[in-house]
Design an enzyme around this catalytic site. Structure first.
Site, PDB file in Angstrom:
ATOM      1  NE  ARG A  89      -0.721   0.382   4.960  1.00 15.61           N
ATOM      2  CZ  ARG A  89      -1.361   0.767   6.041  1.00 15.61           C
ATOM      3  NH1 ARG A  89      -2.648   1.014   6.009  1.00 15.61           N
ATOM      4  NH2 ARG A  89      -0.712   0.888   7.190  1.00 15.61           N
ATOM      5  CG  HIS A 158      -7.878  -1.904   5.803  1.00 17.14           C
ATOM      6  ND1 HIS A 158      -8.689  -0.891   6.244  1.00 17.14           N
ATOM      7  CD2 HIS A 158      -7.150  -2.277   6.896  1.00 17.14           C
ATOM      8  CE1 HIS A 158      -8.460  -0.649   7.529  1.00 17.14           C
ATOM      9  NE2 HIS A 158      -7.557  -1.473   7.946  1.00 17.14           N
ATOM     10  CD  GLU A 262     -10.223  -3.772   7.842  1.00 18.29           C
ATOM     11  OE1 GLU A 262     -10.543  -2.959   8.714  1.00 18.29           O
ATOM     12  OE2 GLU A 262      -9.215  -4.490   7.933  1.00 18.29           O
TER      13      GLU A 262
HETATM   14  O1  TA6 Z   1      -8.047  -3.438  10.152  1.00 17.64           O
HETATM   15  C1  TA6 Z   1      -8.117  -2.799  11.395  1.00 17.64           C
HETATM   16  C2  TA6 Z   1      -6.724  -2.318  11.764  1.00 17.64           C
HETATM   17  O2  TA6 Z   1      -5.819  -3.397  11.827  1.00 17.64           O
HETATM   18  C3  TA6 Z   1      -6.834  -1.554  13.073  1.00 17.64           C
HETATM   19  O3  TA6 Z   1      -6.218  -2.274  14.126  1.00 17.64           O
HETATM   20  C4  TA6 Z   1      -6.131  -0.228  12.766  1.00 17.64           C
HETATM   21  O4  TA6 Z   1      -4.744  -0.335  13.028  1.00 17.64           O
HETATM   22  C5  TA6 Z   1      -6.457  -0.089  11.278  1.00 17.64           C
HETATM   23  O5  TA6 Z   1      -6.225  -1.402  10.771  1.00 17.64           O
HETATM   24  C6  TA6 Z   1      -5.731   0.976  10.542  1.00 17.64           C
HETATM   25  O6  TA6 Z   1      -4.382   0.648  10.418  1.00 17.64           O
HETATM   26  P1  TA6 Z   1      -3.416   1.737   9.705  1.00 17.64           P
HETATM   27  O7  TA6 Z   1      -2.070   1.103   9.675  1.00 17.64           O
HETATM   28  O8  TA6 Z   1      -3.985   1.986   8.340  1.00 17.64           O
HETATM   29  O9  TA6 Z   1      -3.504   2.972  10.567  1.00 17.64           O
END
Ligand code: TA6
Length: 290
Positions: A89, A158, A262
């Site tokens: 990403r 996501h 997600e």
């Molecule tokens: O998918 C949920 C998650 O793993 C949360 O724990 C939070 O960390 C979110 O992803 C966003 O992660 P990022 O690295 O995009 O801030």
């Protein structure tokens, strides 16, 4: 490039001058940045945007875009000394092909370049195909190019969804699924509710579930449907107030206007891909008026 049925694909300069693919059809339009192969927008002509994009998002090398559909590969979550949620990403992908279909859908196929982080992994080929029509269809294809070694990895699309208000929505399709509650030390529970309401931070990894998930949003008078193939995990996340405040690339009040549903294969659902085989994670996002 355009079709007789009105489909059109353009390569433009987006925010911070980052290359952006704009896909337009008779039903909808979408945007995909080469940075992260990141779908930052999908909107049907007569509806609110389907995807949420933070007004505070960064658009910079090495930084993940906050919102849309981050492509999570080859690991989900933190990894000692490495970027959370993998390097796909925050890497600039290569645009390999765009296509328009006679019925009016348009698509773009991107490939993850053999960046240094990739070469330290198993030899693999990673492509992301976005098809835009009345729905948004995405496919993350990973081929294990090793002659002998299995390739163990996690993948996840996501997706951040735009909603009228977090208090208005409910999420269907996960009843009976076991989940790990990341807000409570990954304790395992079973979802007992047919309709999940959110009134605090939620961060749950639902395991061994292949079901489609629906986001019912009476505030926008719509139902969003998230269908998936080759995915055993569904993650539901809303940061709520404290986490929202802690994220510099996310507005303090934006937790009210988004929810993540997600789709991928994470944790114990990670993929073990035999040599020469290809994993195809597919997610289709659609909406109907209710
Ligand atoms: O998918 C949920 C998650 O793993 C949360 O724990 C939070 O960390 C979110 O992803 C966003 O992660 P990022 O690295 O995009 O801030």
């Amino acid at each position: 490039m355009s079709t007789s049925a009105g489909g059109k694909v353009e390569l433009l300069n987006g925010i911070s001058g980052l290359p952006l693919i704009k896909l337009r059809t008779q039903w909808s339009e979408a945007e995909v940045y080469l940075h992260g192969a990141h779908v930052t927008g999908f909107q049907k002509h007569d509806e609110e945007p389907l995807l949420f994009l933070s007004k505070e998002s960064r658009f910079a090398e090495g930084q993940a875009i906050r919102g849309g559909v981050p492509v999570i590969f080859p690991w989900f979550g933190p990894k000692e000394g490495k970027a959370q949620h993998g390097f796909a990403r925050v890497t600039t992908w290569e645009l390999k092909e765009t296509a328009t279909a006679p019925e009016g859908a348009v698509s773009a196929r991107l490939e993850l370049p053999k960046c240094p982080e990739m070469t330290s992994f198993q030899p693999c080929k990673v492509q992301f195909i976005v098809t835009v029509g009345a729905a948004l269809a995405m496919e993350l294809a990973v081929t294990n190019e090793s002659p002998r070694e299995m390739f163990a990895f996690e993948n996840c699309l996501h997706s951040y969804f735009e909603i009228s208000d977090i208090s208005a929505i409910s999420i269907k399709g996960l009843k009976g699924a076991e989940y790990q509650d990341k807000t409570d030390g990954f304790v395992r529970r079973t979802e007992e509710r047919d309709k999940i309401k959110i009134s605090s931070e939620v961060d749950r990894v639902y395991l061994n579930t292949t079901q489609a998930v629906e986001i019912l949003d009476p505030g926008f008078g719509r139902k969003i449907v998230v269908e998936k193939e080759a995915s055993l995990s569904t993650v539901v996340w809303n940061p709520w107030t404290e986490k929202a405040r802690q994220m510099a690339d996310f507005g303090d009040e934006e937790y009210k206007r988004m929810v993540c549903v997600e789709s991928g294969n994470v944790g114990e659902n990670q993929i073990q891909l035999p040599p020469g085989e290809t994993s195809r994670l597919r997610v289709t996002i659609s909406s109907t008026r209710v």
